[in-house]
Design a protein around this motif. Structure first.
Motif, mmCIF file in Angstrom:
data_model
loop_
_atom_site.group_PDB
_atom_site.id
_atom_site.type_symbol
_atom_site.label_atom_id
_atom_site.label_comp_id
_atom_site.label_asym_id
_atom_site.label_seq_id
_atom_site.Cartn_x
_atom_site.Cartn_y
_atom_site.Cartn_z
ATOM 1 N N SER A 183 0.805 -1.225 0.000
ATOM 2 C CA SER A 183 0.000 0.000 0.000
ATOM 3 C C SER A 183 0.834 1.269 0.000
ATOM 4 C CB SER A 183 -0.937 0.015 1.208
ATOM 5 O OG SER A 183 -0.196 -0.018 2.420
ATOM 6 N N SER A 184 2.093 1.181 0.423
ATOM 7 C CA SER A 184 2.932 2.381 0.483
ATOM 8 C C SER A 184 3.405 2.808 -0.906
ATOM 9 C CB SER A 184 4.139 2.148 1.391
ATOM 10 O OG SER A 184 4.995 1.151 0.859
ATOM 11 N N PHE A 185 3.226 1.950 -1.894
ATOM 12 C CA PHE A 185 3.664 2.260 -3.252
ATOM 13 C C PHE A 185 2.777 3.325 -3.888
ATOM 14 C CE2 PHE A 185 3.881 1.107 -7.887
ATOM 15 C CZ PHE A 185 5.191 1.503 -8.082
ATOM 16 N N LEU A 186 1.444 3.203 -3.704
ATOM 17 C CA LEU A 186 0.511 4.144 -4.324
ATOM 18 C C LEU A 186 -0.325 4.930 -3.314
ATOM 19 C CD1 LEU A 186 -0.832 1.904 -7.248
ATOM 20 C CD2 LEU A 186 0.803 3.788 -7.429
ATOM 21 N N GLY A 187 -0.266 4.577 -2.042
ATOM 22 C CA GLY A 187 -1.071 5.269 -1.041
ATOM 23 C C GLY A 187 -2.521 4.795 -1.045
ATOM 24 N N ILE A 188 -3.333 5.376 -0.183
ATOM 25 C CA ILE A 188 -4.724 4.922 -0.051
ATOM 26 C C ILE A 188 -5.504 5.084 -1.352
ATOM 27 C CG2 ILE A 188 -6.944 5.335 1.079
ATOM 28 C CD1 ILE A 188 -5.439 6.129 3.598
ATOM 29 N N GLU A 189 -5.552 6.294 -1.874
ATOM 30 C CA GLU A 189 -6.356 6.547 -3.078
ATOM 31 C C GLU A 189 -5.838 5.780 -4.282
ATOM 32 O OE1 GLU A 189 -9.589 7.938 -5.084
ATOM 33 O OE2 GLU A 189 -9.164 8.325 -2.961
ATOM 34 N N GLY A 190 -4.518 5.802 -4.481
ATOM 35 C CA GLY A 190 -3.941 5.107 -5.625
ATOM 36 C C GLY A 190 -4.133 3.607 -5.551
ATOM 37 N N THR A 191 -3.943 3.029 -4.370
ATOM 38 C CA THR A 191 -4.105 1.586 -4.201
ATOM 39 C C THR A 191 -5.563 1.189 -4.392
ATOM 40 O OG1 THR A 191 -2.266 1.535 -2.625
ATOM 41 C CG2 THR A 191 -3.731 -0.381 -2.660
ATOM 42 N N ALA A 192 -6.481 1.967 -3.807
ATOM 43 C CA ALA A 192 -7.909 1.675 -3.947
ATOM 44 C C ALA A 192 -8.340 1.745 -5.408
ATOM 45 C CB ALA A 192 -8.729 2.640 -3.101
ATOM 46 N N SER A 193 -7.871 2.745 -6.124
ATOM 47 C CA SER A 193 -8.226 2.899 -7.536
ATOM 48 C C SER A 193 -7.659 1.754 -8.372
ATOM 49 C CB SER A 193 -7.710 4.239 -8.072
ATOM 50 O OG SER A 193 -8.325 5.314 -7.422
ATOM 51 N N TYR A 194 -6.410 1.400 -8.097
ATOM 52 C CA TYR A 194 -5.753 0.301 -8.813
ATOM 53 C C TYR A 194 -6.517 -1.004 -8.607
ATOM 54 C CZ TYR A 194 -2.055 -3.035 -10.079
ATOM 55 O OH TYR A 194 -1.342 -4.052 -10.641
ATOM 56 N N LEU A 195 -6.872 -1.292 -7.353
ATOM 57 C CA LEU A 195 -7.569 -2.536 -7.039
ATOM 58 C C LEU A 195 -8.994 -2.532 -7.576
ATOM 59 C CD1 LEU A 195 -6.300 -3.114 -3.395
ATOM 60 C CD2 LEU A 195 -5.667 -4.407 -5.436
ATOM 61 N N ALA A 196 -9.663 -1.385 -7.505
ATOM 62 C CA ALA A 196 -11.021 -1.298 -8.034
ATOM 63 C C ALA A 196 -11.024 -1.550 -9.544
ATOM 64 C CB ALA A 196 -11.632 0.069 -7.722
ATOM 65 N N GLU A 197 -10.017 -1.032 -10.237
ATOM 66 C CA GLU A 197 -9.921 -1.271 -11.670
ATOM 67 C C GLU A 197 -9.642 -2.751 -11.951
ATOM 68 O OE1 GLU A 197 -10.300 -0.596 -15.584
ATOM 69 O OE2 GLU A 197 -10.720 0.849 -13.979
ATOM 70 N N ALA A 198 -8.820 -3.383 -11.107
ATOM 71 C CA ALA A 198 -8.556 -4.815 -11.263
ATOM 72 C C ALA A 198 -9.845 -5.622 -11.084
ATOM 73 C CB ALA A 198 -7.504 -5.265 -10.250
ATOM 74 N N VAL A 199 -10.676 -5.208 -10.138
ATOM 75 C CA VAL A 199 -11.969 -5.871 -9.918
ATOM 76 C C VAL A 199 -12.837 -5.742 -11.165
ATOM 77 C CG1 VAL A 199 -14.132 -5.773 -8.621
ATOM 78 C CG2 VAL A 199 -11.950 -5.600 -7.412
ATOM 79 N N ARG A 200 -12.885 -4.546 -11.731
ATOM 80 C CA ARG A 200 -13.692 -4.321 -12.936
ATOM 81 C C ARG A 200 -13.214 -5.206 -14.089
ATOM 82 N NH1 ARG A 200 -17.194 -0.238 -13.402
ATOM 83 N NH2 ARG A 200 -17.379 1.275 -11.692
ATOM 84 N N ARG A 201 -11.923 -5.313 -14.241
ATOM 85 C CA ARG A 201 -11.380 -6.142 -15.321
ATOM 86 C C ARG A 201 -11.660 -7.619 -15.066
ATOM 87 N NH1 ARG A 201 -7.407 -3.789 -18.723
ATOM 88 N NH2 ARG A 201 -7.078 -1.559 -18.273
#
Length: 212
Positions: A183-201
């Motif tokens: 999580s320290s790589f992208l932070g809260i917002e970046g990690t959440a957005s990255y994972l949410a996009e992975a869920v969509r895919r």
């Protein structure tokens, strides 16, 4: 958004920002989020005070199986209290009920183990370096350094013990996870957005994640 129901489970290290990331994911995806609600529901089902559920749940016996076959002989471990086992069973039932009822994100509570056979599920583990977690505890949780170090050690140990005891593997076992992310790589917002996009895919949901 697509019509197919799916469930995301999130396990995390203490201080890794796993809970706020999971909460933000639920907002980005427009789905339900469950964390402490599971404890409250388990307490209600057993007619126990929430404090009793918390105390029993977080005090899993530190008996990590020496043999991979031990779990087959003692599926609920050895020496745990009857109350703790009933709480685990109640939470399993609640998690299964929620997963069958609606699309949602479930944090902790061995939900990855409980829903391991569910077809439309994604299991995520969120971690961070020790230093990043220490800084979060001091900066955001307002702990002094000594308290932060103690909490990181004790909570990590308790969660590992609890998960090993009931699931038979550690929370960060890559054989039981679809995504492990720092999580320290992208932070809260970046990690959440990255994972949410992975869920969509993964679940072929239309569109892209809209960051508000």
């Amino acid at each position: 958004m697509g019509k197919s129901k799916y469930v995301i489970t999130v396990t995390r290290q203490f201080g890794s920002l796993g809970r706020p990331i999971a909460k933000r994911m639920s907002e980005l995806l427009g789905i339900e989020y469950y964390d402490r609600d599971l404890v409250d529901q388990a307490a209600s089902k057993l007619c126990l005070p929430v404090s009793v559920v918390d105390e029993e749940e977080e005090s899993a016996r530190r008996q990590v199986a020496a043999s991979p076959f031990s779990r087959m002989v003692f599926p609920l471990g050895k020496g745990t209290s009857d109350t703790q086992d009933k709480i685990f069973e109640a939470q399993q039932n609640i998690i299964q009920f929620l997963a069958e009822k609606e699309t949602c994100i479930i944090v902790g509570r061995c939900s990855d183990f409980t829903l391991s056979e569910m077809k439309n599920s994604m299991h995520i583990y969120i971690y961070a370096s020790y230093q990043a977690r220490l800084e979060h505890c001091i900066r955001d949780l307002k702990m002094d350094e000594q308290e932060a170090r103690r909490m990181i050690h004790e909570v990590d140990e308790a969660r590992d013990s609890y998960h090993m005891h009931y699931a038979g593997y550690l929370p960060d076992d890559k054989n039981h996870k679809d995504i492990l992310i720092d999580s320290s790589f992208l932070g809260i917002e970046g990690t959440a957005s990255y994972l949410a996009e992975a869920v969509r895919r993964k679940f072929m949901l239309g569109g892209t994640v809209c960051v508000k």
